[in-house]
Design an enzyme around this catalytic site. Structure first.
Site, PDB file in Angstrom:
ATOM      1  N   HIS A   1       0.858  -1.188   0.000  1.00 13.73           N
ATOM      2  CA  HIS A   1       0.000   0.000   0.000  1.00 13.73           C
ATOM      3  C   HIS A   1       0.894   1.238   0.000  1.00 13.73           C
ATOM      4  CE1 HIS A   1      -3.868   2.137   1.382  1.00 13.73           C
ATOM      5  NE2 HIS A   1      -2.937   3.079   1.367  1.00 13.73           N
TER       6      HIS A   1
ATOM      7  N   HIS B   1       1.628   5.264  -2.332  1.00 12.31           N
ATOM      8  CA  HIS B   1       1.069   6.310  -3.202  1.00 12.31           C
ATOM      9  C   HIS B   1       2.226   6.979  -3.943  1.00 12.31           C
ATOM     10  CE1 HIS B   1      -3.108   6.376  -1.569  1.00 12.31           C
ATOM     11  NE2 HIS B   1      -2.509   5.909  -0.482  1.00 12.31           N
TER      12      HIS B   1
ATOM     13  N   LYS C   1       1.933  10.509  -5.604  1.00 11.44           N
ATOM     14  CA  LYS C   1       1.920  11.681  -4.725  1.00 11.44           C
ATOM     15  C   LYS C   1       3.289  12.000  -4.144  1.00 11.44           C
ATOM     16  CE  LYS C   1      -2.779  11.244  -2.738  1.00 11.44           C
ATOM     17  NZ  LYS C   1      -3.263   9.997  -3.350  1.00 11.44           N
TER      18      LYS C   1
ATOM     19  N   HIS D   1      -9.743   2.152   0.560  1.00 13.33           N
ATOM     20  CA  HIS D   1      -9.431   2.967   1.731  1.00 13.33           C
ATOM     21  C   HIS D   1     -10.714   3.079   2.563  1.00 13.33           C
ATOM     22  CE1 HIS D   1      -5.889   4.072  -0.539  1.00 13.33           C
ATOM     23  NE2 HIS D   1      -5.471   4.881   0.419  1.00 13.33           N
TER      24      HIS D   1
ATOM     25  N   GLU E   1     -11.123   5.866   7.539  1.00 14.50           N
ATOM     26  CA  GLU E   1      -9.843   6.450   7.942  1.00 14.50           C
ATOM     27  C   GLU E   1     -10.079   7.671   8.836  1.00 14.50           C
ATOM     28  OE1 GLU E   1      -5.622   7.880   5.865  1.00 14.50           O
ATOM     29  OE2 GLU E   1      -7.300   7.257   4.605  1.00 14.50           O
TER      30      GLU E   1
ATOM     31  N   ASN F   1       2.062   6.743   2.402  1.00 14.75           N
ATOM     32  CA  ASN F   1       2.552   7.959   1.761  1.00 14.75           C
ATOM     33  C   ASN F   1       3.994   8.271   2.158  1.00 14.75           C
ATOM     34  OD1 ASN F   1      -0.479   8.104   2.227  1.00 14.75           O
ATOM     35  ND2 ASN F   1      -0.183   9.673   0.667  1.00 14.75           N
TER      36      ASN F   1
END
Length: 434
Positions: free
Chosen positions: A67, A69, A72, A225, A228, A326
């Site tokens: 998982h 990103h 980004k 997702h 959260e 992230n």
């Protein structure tokens, strides 16, 4: 650390190595035979007549980060989170995407992240890709280019991410077709555009059934997702599990975050976990990002850790992974695509110790299974000799230090583990000259 002198060519023995046994916390002291880039034999220590010795140091299979990103990544210098909150992160990323995410910009930052992960010893990554049409088409093209360019070094899977209401109507059909075209995984967040994970959105069940239908029609796995936040009203997970059971969904499903589960009443927790188990849903926890964002308020110390119920889920037989999430973006200002850091942080944050048990599998074998990668996540005869070697001899030593001196083997050969310099991104992200 004095790195073992790995031969640049040919077959060899790697002597006196500690590898995970069963449970993974146990370590077996063995000699490994490396031949034609694969593990040809695992024998008791002292068997090998010659070859480099690890002197009882540890070897782990190369990591699987299920998982992330990558699209980004590394935008923090030009688009920091103004207040460190979840809402602040959404606003900053949306503005940055609108202003800067050309194919060239995305490609450079994405590739930078891959280089970091590769040097740290990661061999497979699943990355979520912001998929807001029409812009998402460019991002998926960049993903496909890099997936092909990195084949043999990092196995890449792509997942769409957008609010669930974006899957309605013609846009949803086009989005699902885009994912299928690139061999991806259908993903979304269980909130509406502009909203947060604070309640079950109106019409959620109909939209969820529509999303399942899009995946079923194209034979796609799903990765969501979910919940959260610290709001107990955000309880979409049991709805997702019941929907999967009712529809008899046959593809893999993974859910990430589910932070609010840890704040639910005990009876709700037990029922939800049973549903998740029965539906065959895997869970991935992102402890670093969740601790960064959850329960944040100016001038106030957070009251909870933000992570989901890893112990309870695993005890029920739910496959549980840990991932990096992230990296240097508004959702998490830190990180380096390093799964050792992610695992160390998870152990400390979620108390995955005393005993450590099988928790090491959360960054190797379990996520490899979620991604459907048979040759990843295990040290076994016939598997690729893709290993991360440490001078440390025991888990308590590995968990105590940063392990910046590790040796990474790919197909039995030591790779260059020099990390890329942040200066390479200066022209894109314009760091503060101060």
């Amino acid at each position: 650390m004095t790195a073992p002198a790995i031969p640049p060519a040919g077959d060899y023995w790697l002597r006196d190595v500690r590898i995970p046994a069963t449970p993974a916390e146990r370590l077996a002291r063995v000699d490994l035979r490396i031949a034609s880039g694969r593990i040809a034999a695992i024998e008791p220590v002292g068997t090998a007549p010659d070859g480099p010795s690890l002197d009882g140091g540890m070897a782990l299979p190369c990591f699987v980060d299920v998982h992330t990103h990558l699209d980004k990544g590394h935008i923090w210098p030009r688009s920091p989170n103004p207040d460190g909150t979840f809402k602040g992160a959404i606003g900053a990323v949306m503005a940055d995407r609108e202003a800067h995410w050309s194919a060239e910009d995305t490609r450079a930052r994405f590739a930078f992240g891959l280089r970091c992960a590769y040097a740290h010893g990661t061999a497979a990554i699943r990355t979520h890709l912001d998929t807001y049409l029409p812009h998402g088409r460019s991002t998926w093209r960049v993903f496909a280019e890099l997936r092909d360019a990195w084949a043999g070094r990092i196995d890449l899977q792509g997942v769409s991410i957008c609010p669930i209401d974006r899957l309605a109507g013609d846009e949803g059909v086009a989005l699902a077709d885009l994912v299928a075209e690139h061999g991806g995984v259908l993903g979304f967040v269980t909130r509406f555009t502009g909203g947060g994970h604070d309640a079950i959105p109106p019409g959620f069940q109909d939209l969820l059934d529509h999303a399942f239908a899009l995946a079923e029609a194209r034979g796609l796995d799903m990765d969501l997702h979910v919940d959260e936040s610290g709001e107990t009203a955000a309880a979409t997970l049991p709805i997702i599990a019941r929907t999967a059971l009712r529809r008899g969904f046959r593809r893999r499903i993974q859910v990430g975050h589910i932070c609010s589960l840890s704040l639910q009443p005990d009876a709700v927790i037990a029922e939800t976990i049973a549903l998740v188990r029965d539906a065959g849903i895997a869970v991935v926890s992102l402890p670093m990002c969740n601790m960064y964002l959850q329960d944040r308020a100016p001038g106030r110390t957070p009251r909870w850790r933000g992570v989901t119920l890893l112990h309870e889920l695993a005890a029920a037989g739910v496959p549980v992974s840990v991932a990096s999430d992230n990296c240097r973006d508004p959702f998490y200002a830190y990180g380096d695509h390093d799964m050792v850091e992610a695992f160390q942080s998870a152990v400390r944050i979620a108390q995955l110790d005393h005993p450590l048990g099988d928790w090491p599998n959360t960054v190797t074998a379990t996520p490899a299974g979620v991604m459907g990668l048979r040759d990843r996540g295990n040290i076994r005869v016939g598997a690729p000799a893709d290993l991360v070697l440490f001078r440390t001899r025991f888990w308590h030593e590995l968990l105590a230090r940063r392990q910046s001196d590790r040796t990474v083997l790919r197909q039995g050969r030591a790779i260059d583990t020099t990390l890329p310099d942040y200066r390479e991104l200066d022209a894109l992200v314009r760091p503060d000259p101060g």
